[in-house]
Design a protein around this motif. Structure first.
Motif, PDB file in Angstrom:
ATOM      1  N   PRO A 109       0.794  -1.232   0.000  1.00  0.00           N
ATOM      2  CA  PRO A 109       0.000   0.000   0.000  1.00  0.00           C
ATOM      3  C   PRO A 109       0.826   1.282   0.000  1.00  0.00           C
ATOM      4  O   PRO A 109       0.373   2.309  -0.513  1.00  0.00           O
ATOM      5  N   LEU A 110       2.037   1.253   0.559  1.00  0.00           N
ATOM      6  CA  LEU A 110       2.799   2.504   0.691  1.00  0.00           C
ATOM      7  C   LEU A 110       3.152   3.145  -0.645  1.00  0.00           C
ATOM      8  O   LEU A 110       3.049   4.379  -0.780  1.00  0.00           O
ATOM      9  N   PRO A 111       3.584   2.405  -1.676  1.00  0.00           N
ATOM     10  CA  PRO A 111       3.832   3.075  -2.966  1.00  0.00           C
ATOM     11  C   PRO A 111       2.588   3.727  -3.548  1.00  0.00           C
ATOM     12  O   PRO A 111       2.668   4.820  -4.127  1.00  0.00           O
ATOM     13  N   VAL A 112       1.428   3.089  -3.395  1.00  0.00           N
ATOM     14  CA  VAL A 112       0.188   3.678  -3.906  1.00  0.00           C
ATOM     15  C   VAL A 112      -0.160   4.945  -3.128  1.00  0.00           C
ATOM     16  O   VAL A 112      -0.560   5.967  -3.704  1.00  0.00           O
ATOM     17  N   ILE A 113       0.003   4.901  -1.801  1.00  0.00           N
ATOM     18  CA  ILE A 113      -0.305   6.070  -0.976  1.00  0.00           C
ATOM     19  C   ILE A 113       0.659   7.212  -1.297  1.00  0.00           C
ATOM     20  O   ILE A 113       0.267   8.389  -1.346  1.00  0.00           O
ATOM     21  N   THR A 114       1.926   6.894  -1.521  1.00  0.00           N
ATOM     22  CA  THR A 114       2.906   7.933  -1.863  1.00  0.00           C
ATOM     23  C   THR A 114       2.548   8.614  -3.177  1.00  0.00           C
ATOM     24  O   THR A 114       2.600   9.849  -3.292  1.00  0.00           O
ATOM     25  N   ALA A 115       2.181   7.818  -4.196  1.00  0.00           N
ATOM     26  CA  ALA A 115       1.793   8.400  -5.484  1.00  0.00           C
ATOM     27  C   ALA A 115       0.518   9.231  -5.349  1.00  0.00           C
ATOM     28  O   ALA A 115       0.413  10.324  -5.937  1.00  0.00           O
ATOM     29  N   ALA A 116      -0.446   8.750  -4.566  1.00  0.00           N
ATOM     30  CA  ALA A 116      -1.687   9.506  -4.377  1.00  0.00           C
ATOM     31  C   ALA A 116      -1.441  10.806  -3.617  1.00  0.00           C
ATOM     32  O   ALA A 116      -2.016  11.855  -3.948  1.00  0.00           O
ATOM     33  N   ALA A 117      -0.592  10.748  -2.604  1.00  0.00           N
ATOM     34  CA  ALA A 117      -0.278  11.973  -1.852  1.00  0.00           C
ATOM     35  C   ALA A 117       0.444  12.987  -2.737  1.00  0.00           C
ATOM     36  O   ALA A 117       0.195  14.205  -2.629  1.00  0.00           O
ATOM     37  N   PHE A 118       1.302  12.537  -3.611  1.00  0.00           N
ATOM     38  CA  PHE A 118       2.004  13.447  -4.519  1.00  0.00           C
ATOM     39  C   PHE A 118       1.029  14.138  -5.471  1.00  0.00           C
ATOM     40  O   PHE A 118       1.102  15.361  -5.684  1.00  0.00           O
ATOM     41  N   LEU A 119       0.082  13.382  -6.042  1.00  0.00           N
ATOM     42  CA  LEU A 119      -0.907  13.976  -6.937  1.00  0.00           C
ATOM     43  C   LEU A 119      -1.837  14.931  -6.187  1.00  0.00           C
ATOM     44  O   LEU A 119      -2.207  15.994  -6.712  1.00  0.00           O
ATOM     45  N   ALA A 120      -2.225  14.546  -4.961  1.00  0.00           N
ATOM     46  CA  ALA A 120      -3.083  15.431  -4.172  1.00  0.00           C
ATOM     47  C   ALA A 120      -2.367  16.732  -3.838  1.00  0.00           C
ATOM     48  O   ALA A 120      -2.957  17.826  -3.908  1.00  0.00           O
ATOM     49  N   TRP A 121      -1.106  16.633  -3.505  1.00  0.00           N
ATOM     50  CA  TRP A 121      -0.314  17.835  -3.171  1.00  0.00           C
ATOM     51  C   TRP A 121      -0.152  18.730  -4.392  1.00  0.00           C
ATOM     52  O   TRP A 121      -0.247  19.955  -4.297  1.00  0.00           O
ATOM     53  N   GLN A 122       0.080  18.139  -5.554  1.00  0.00           N
ATOM     54  CA  GLN A 122       0.223  18.935  -6.775  1.00  0.00           C
ATOM     55  C   GLN A 122      -1.096  19.581  -7.187  1.00  0.00           C
ATOM     56  O   GLN A 122      -1.131  20.741  -7.612  1.00  0.00           O
ATOM     57  N   SER A 123      -2.197  18.860  -7.064  1.00  0.00           N
ATOM     58  CA  SER A 123      -3.485  19.363  -7.558  1.00  0.00           C
ATOM     59  C   SER A 123      -4.034  20.499  -6.711  1.00  0.00           C
ATOM     60  O   SER A 123      -4.856  21.276  -7.205  1.00  0.00           O
ATOM     61  N   LEU A 124      -3.613  20.622  -5.457  1.00  0.00           N
ATOM     62  CA  LEU A 124      -4.123  21.700  -4.613  1.00  0.00           C
ATOM     63  C   LEU A 124      -3.562  23.061  -5.034  1.00  0.00           C
ATOM     64  O   LEU A 124      -4.249  24.081  -4.923  1.00  0.00           O
TER      65      LEU A 124
END
Length: 417
Positions: free
Chosen positions: A222-237
């Motif tokens: 799960p950690l690689p998926v969470i890392t990628a999702a957190a990166f996209l969420a941080w960029q999209s804000l």
């Protein structure tokens, strides 16, 4: 005077029992000489008479704890304190370790497996109390191999008959993202990269749920998926100043390690977002790519369920939809044939992609076995059944039967002396 004994120094019979640090001692009241001390238990008759008993004959022999087990218990407690677990978790993990150590298969195992057992007991305790903790975190702390840890974990759960619930993904997202250093401005984090914690957690959780619905989480760490999702969420804000930031730099700013498959999970998430963006009319004219689609993640997540159903089709209902489509085409052809107007036939819209796991969409390549090397020299023996396959005419059959009869007759004639 217990037992009618006398003091060996002053020959006095005034002997009294004195309790010193929970150990009964027989002391002479006249000269202070200690007659006996260090009584271990009071089970044997000799101990009842205050006589020294060897440890091998005492009741403490059955309660002996090996050094390996003592060291393991200490490591369990140290690991719980490093993870800052409650005291009840620590006691439960120690109890599981002691139960597992009594098993013959574990007690006689290699040292590597006994060291991994420490992390397994802590992980089982955390899972039972719904404490978000991953196997990768435990392996990093105890320097254990992931394959050995996984095998030992499954074995312990089966041998002890424990009921271990699965890990809650939402709690893991909150715990993992809370450790990021992006929520306060500092020397290493510029002001434009600082983000609100609640907004980032909310959007990251939505992206992880989207990845779970599109088979990007199943069977994976799960950690690689969470890392990628957190990166996209941080960029999209705040996409204007963060689209140029790479995933590696993001992990460095957040002060977390970059998991190896995180880049692959990022590309898979972007592919899913692009397919969802093709279903929105106001995004079709923009010709988005994997970089510009990040600006519209908020709109895509707002209509997530509808866009996923439109962008992907279910493989189970594909046959039923295909049959209905064939029936509709037949009815349409009949109506067109009966009508007098020649209307242009519309092109069929492209069908959506199948909603399948990535391992089925892109199966790994299988190595072809090397063909067997066949060396034919022409000197091999030919069997009778194989010769019959080459005979075609009756003459050839008769000649072969004559030759076979002649060879048998020659073998039956005895050799002359």
């Amino acid at each position: 005077m217990p037992g009618g004994r006398r003091c060996p120094d002053c020959d006095s019979t005034e002997l009294v029992e004195d309790s010193h640090y929970s150990q009964s001692q027989l002391v002479c009241s006249d000269c202070g000489c200690v007659i006996t001390e260090g009584v271990l238990t009071t089970t044997f008759a000799d101990e009842g008479n205050l006589r020294e008993v060897a440890y091998s004959r005492s009741t403490g022999e059955n309660e002996q704890v090996s050094r390996s087990q003592q060291r393991g218990v200490r490591r369990v407690r140290d690991l719980c304190r490093v993870l800052r677990l409650p005291l009840t978790f620590e006691d439960t993990a120690v109890a599981y370790y002691q139960q597992a150590y009594r098993l013959s298969g574990i007690r006689a195992a290699r040292l590597q497996k006994k060291e991994v057992l420490v992390g397994c007991c802590v992980l089982i305790t955390c899972r039972q109390h719904n404490w978000p903790l991953t196997i990768a975190t435990i392996c990093t702390l105890i320097y254990a191999d992931l394959d050995v840890f996984s095998g030992t974990y499954i074995q312990i759960v089966k041998l002890l008959g424990l009921d271990v619930p699965s890990l809650c993904l939402a709690d893991l997202v909150k715990t993992y993202c809370s450790s990021f250093k992006l929520f306060q401005a500092s020397l290493s984090v510029p002001a434009k990269y600082v983000e609100d914690k609640e907004k980032m957690l909310s959007r990251t959780l939505q992206l992880v749920e989207l990845a779970n619905e599109t088979w990007l989480v199943t069977g994976r760490h799960p950690l690689p998926v969470i890392t990628a999702a957190a990166f996209l969420a941080w960029q999209s804000l705040q996409p204007s100043g963060r689209l140029t930031c790479s995933l590696a730099r993001f992990c460095k700013l957040a002060n977390v390690d970059l998991p190896y498959p995180a880049s692959s999970r990022l590309q898979e998430l972007l592919t899913v977002l692009l397919r969802m963006a093709e279903q929105l009319a106001w995004l079709q004219i923009l010709k988005l790519n994997k970089r510009s689609v990040v600006k519209h993640i908020g709109d895509l997540l707002q209509h997530r369920h509808t866009l996923v159903r439109k962008a992907f089709r279910d493989a189970a209902g594909e046959r039923e939809a295909y049959e209905r489509e064939l029936q509709g085409q037949r009815q349409g052809e009949e109506e067109v044939g009966n009508s007098s107007l020649d209307l242009p036939v519309r092109k069929r819209p492209p069908s959506p992609a199948l909603l399948l796991p990535p391992c089925m969409l892109k199966p790994p390549k299988q190595l072809r076995p090397a063909p067997a090397v066949c060396t034919v020299t022409g000197d091999e023996n030919i069997s009778d059944s194989e010769i019959e396959q080459y005979l075609r005419t009756p003459e050839e059959v008769r000649d072969f039967q004559r030759a076979q009869a002649a060879s048998q007759a020659a073998k039956s004639v005895p050799n002359p002396p």
